[in-house]
Scaffold this motif. Sequence first.
Motif, short mmCIF file in Angstrom:
data_model
loop_
_atom_site.label_atom_id
_atom_site.label_comp_id
_atom_site.label_asym_id
_atom_site.label_seq_id
_atom_site.Cartn_x
_atom_site.Cartn_y
_atom_site.Cartn_z
N CYS A 54 0.98 -1.10 0.11
CA CYS A 54 -0.14 0.00 -0.19
C CYS A 54 0.76 0.45 0.05
O CYS A 54 1.62 1.14 0.72
CB CYS A 54 -0.78 0.32 0.95
SG CYS A 54 -2.16 1.17 1.40
N SER A 55 0.30 1.96 -0.97
CA SER A 55 1.44 3.51 -1.29
C SER A 55 0.80 4.29 0.05
O SER A 55 1.72 5.44 0.36
CB SER A 55 0.93 3.71 -1.88
OG SER A 55 1.90 2.93 -3.53
N TYR A 56 0.35 4.15 0.63
CA TYR A 56 -0.19 5.71 1.45
C TYR A 56 0.35 5.32 2.99
O TYR A 56 0.53 4.21 3.09
CB TYR A 56 -2.28 5.39 1.73
CG TYR A 56 -2.43 5.89 0.19
CD1 TYR A 56 -2.64 7.34 0.14
CD2 TYR A 56 -3.34 4.39 -0.03
CE1 TYR A 56 -3.60 7.12 -1.34
CE2 TYR A 56 -3.60 4.98 -1.15
CZ TYR A 56 -4.41 6.38 -1.86
OH TYR A 56 -5.12 6.36 -3.19
N SER A 57 0.25 6.63 3.40
CA SER A 57 0.75 6.01 4.58
C SER A 57 -0.27 5.52 5.82
O SER A 57 -1.48 5.85 5.75
CB SER A 57 1.05 7.59 5.71
OG SER A 57 1.80 8.49 5.07
N PRO A 58 0.07 5.03 7.08
CA PRO A 58 -1.01 3.51 7.45
C PRO A 58 -2.12 4.49 8.81
O PRO A 58 -3.10 3.69 9.04
CB PRO A 58 -0.04 2.70 7.74
CG PRO A 58 1.46 3.56 8.53
CD PRO A 58 1.33 4.60 7.51
N LEU A 59 -1.57 5.79 9.58
CA LEU A 59 -2.26 5.95 10.61
C LEU A 59 -3.75 6.10 10.40
O LEU A 59 -4.17 5.03 11.58
CB LEU A 59 -1.61 6.97 10.72
CG LEU A 59 -2.44 7.63 12.11
CD1 LEU A 59 -2.31 7.18 13.59
CD2 LEU A 59 -2.02 9.05 12.51
N VAL A 60 -4.29 5.83 9.72
CA VAL A 60 -5.74 6.61 9.52
C VAL A 60 -6.24 5.09 9.17
O VAL A 60 -7.72 5.01 10.07
CB VAL A 60 -6.00 7.59 9.00
CG1 VAL A 60 -7.50 7.73 7.85
CG2 VAL A 60 -5.67 9.00 8.69
N MET A 61 -5.90 4.36 9.23
CA MET A 61 -6.47 2.54 8.28
C MET A 61 -6.12 2.07 9.80
O MET A 61 -6.99 1.10 9.83
CB MET A 61 -5.49 2.28 7.46
CG MET A 61 -6.12 2.20 5.55
SD MET A 61 -5.47 1.76 4.82
CE MET A 61 -3.95 3.32 4.40
N TYR A 62 -5.05 2.88 10.52
CA TYR A 62 -5.07 1.26 11.81
C TYR A 62 -5.44 2.86 12.59
O TYR A 62 -6.52 1.61 13.69
CB TYR A 62 -3.32 1.88 12.62
CG TYR A 62 -2.57 1.29 12.26
CD1 TYR A 62 -2.70 0.25 12.48
CD2 TYR A 62 -1.46 1.50 11.57
CE1 TYR A 62 -1.67 -1.22 12.22
CE2 TYR A 62 -0.37 0.53 10.78
CZ TYR A 62 -0.41 -0.83 11.47
OH TYR A 62 0.89 -1.18 11.26
N ILE A 63 -5.96 3.67 13.17
CA ILE A 63 -7.49 4.34 13.54
C ILE A 63 -8.49 3.85 13.14
O ILE A 63 -9.40 3.79 13.74
CB ILE A 63 -7.89 5.67 13.38
CG1 ILE A 63 -6.12 6.89 13.75
CG2 ILE A 63 -8.90 6.72 13.68
CD1 ILE A 63 -6.34 7.62 13.90
N TYR A 64 -8.99 2.86 11.44
CA TYR A 64 -10.46 2.94 11.64
C TYR A 64 -10.34 1.08 11.42
O TYR A 64 -11.40 0.84 11.61
CB TYR A 64 -10.32 2.74 10.03
CG TYR A 64 -10.87 4.85 9.36
CD1 TYR A 64 -11.50 5.19 10.31
CD2 TYR A 64 -10.50 4.69 8.44
CE1 TYR A 64 -11.93 6.30 9.62
CE2 TYR A 64 -10.98 5.58 7.13
CZ TYR A 64 -11.72 6.56 8.22
OH TYR A 64 -11.74 8.33 7.70
N SER A 65 -9.10 0.63 11.95
CA SER A 65 -9.12 -0.51 12.44
C SER A 65 -9.42 -0.32 14.14
O SER A 65 -10.22 -2.13 14.32
CB SER A 65 -7.53 -1.06 12.09
OG SER A 65 -7.20 -0.44 13.12
#
Length: 477
Positions: free
Chosen positions: A65-76
């Motif tokens: 994944c080419s994006y930074s991960p922080l928001v996806m960790y928040i959404y998890s």
Amino acid sequence: MANTIFSSSKNTTFYLSCISMFSILILGYLFITFKYPSIGDDSGYYLKIAYDLAGGMSFFKDLNCSYSPLVMYIYSIPFYFNKDTGLSMLFVYAYVIYPLIGFFFYKVLAYFDVKKNRRLFFTLVLITANFTLEGFHILLEPYVLLFQLIALSILLVYKTNRWMLLLSGIFVFLAFFSKQYGIFILPAFLYFLYNEANNRRNFLFCALFLCIGFLIPLFLLGIYFVAFEGLTAQNFICRLFGISALKGDEYITGIGYSLKGLMERLWQFVLKFPFIIMIPLVFIRKKGKIPSKKTRFSLLLLLGSLSQLYFAYYDHYFQLITPYAIIVVVRLYKRRHKSQYRILQVFSLFFIVVSFFKLYNNYKYKKVIHEEQSINIPVLKSVLPENEKVYLYSISTSYYFLCKYDSPNFETLGYKFPSELTINKIQESLKKGSYIVIGPKFAHLKEFKDYQVISGLTLKREVKRDLTDTYISVLKK
């Protein structure tokens, strides 16, 4: 003071009317979201990665994944409590951020000498505009903006306080760690410190503390992913900054980018957010004076936010532009020209009319896509049950999350959009026993001559999807 926009009873009525209209628009977006819970391509992409992270996967180690991960960790986070968390609850969770954005933007406007009633006015303008700019989807941009505004509010309040600059730098990093474009506010921050520091030595120390604040979480995360996850330092840096995608055979974003497309999208933004037309008035000198330091600072913030358009110009990218455009516009109030206030009133009315038109269009969109997803999910699951290894080539990536399909190759493919990769790259990355869902015009390509046709499916046509028909093929490698 007679020239102020809300000084008269007539202007007060106009102000209250606009506030009411903005509130109705925001409530309208909440209504259509929960009336027709559904997700688009980007939301499905982010939510499926968030779902996988809650299932124990490591972002940098396991996923391409080419994006930074922080928001996806928040959404998890909701998935740690309930793996079957539904869309309505996910939207509640996602929308909690908007009051926080409003709160910090309200605080930021105070620095630019905006009175309380006007701060409320422009805060609601921001939230309304961002909903119109695809903010009713589950995206990364709201968190990028929140962390930027927190960093900015700390900077404006504490100025050259070095320890608070350390904290501001940390929030700049969090904006970057939410999406790489979040770092584009940093040049404006350095300009602000240059103006506030009383000498060059003080400026250098202030800039150093701001940068150290940015580097501390970067360093700690590097230690974690290198020491505990087993990544090399080079791989971590390349993934974090998107370098591996930039230099490889993938696109990070901006598929089909063109100058003509950029100009068209900028024009559409002007129609949706007409206040930006007022910005050239900043450069009109009054009595030979040049724009103030605050005005120049606000312009640098806007220019920094505009720089992301070099990479892509999707509607939701403009969510990171609207707050800084508003800040430039409010600087016009210091000039106290009555004609400018009248222009603002006209643009406010135009903005409200266009926003209601967009709300109606998005209402129809949500209704249609909700119906389509309700029909297509059981059809897809009848052939490919949950947890199958599937690459979705000819249908929306939203079905990765809606049907809980796994990537056939997390390390190479991840959940990449088909337009980001060549079809040869995709088929080479498919592992033995995995599936690909593909349209009939692709099924007979030589790349798939050794694949087994499992089933043909007729799906309800998807919104804005360029398919010759609704028939798709499920192939197995």
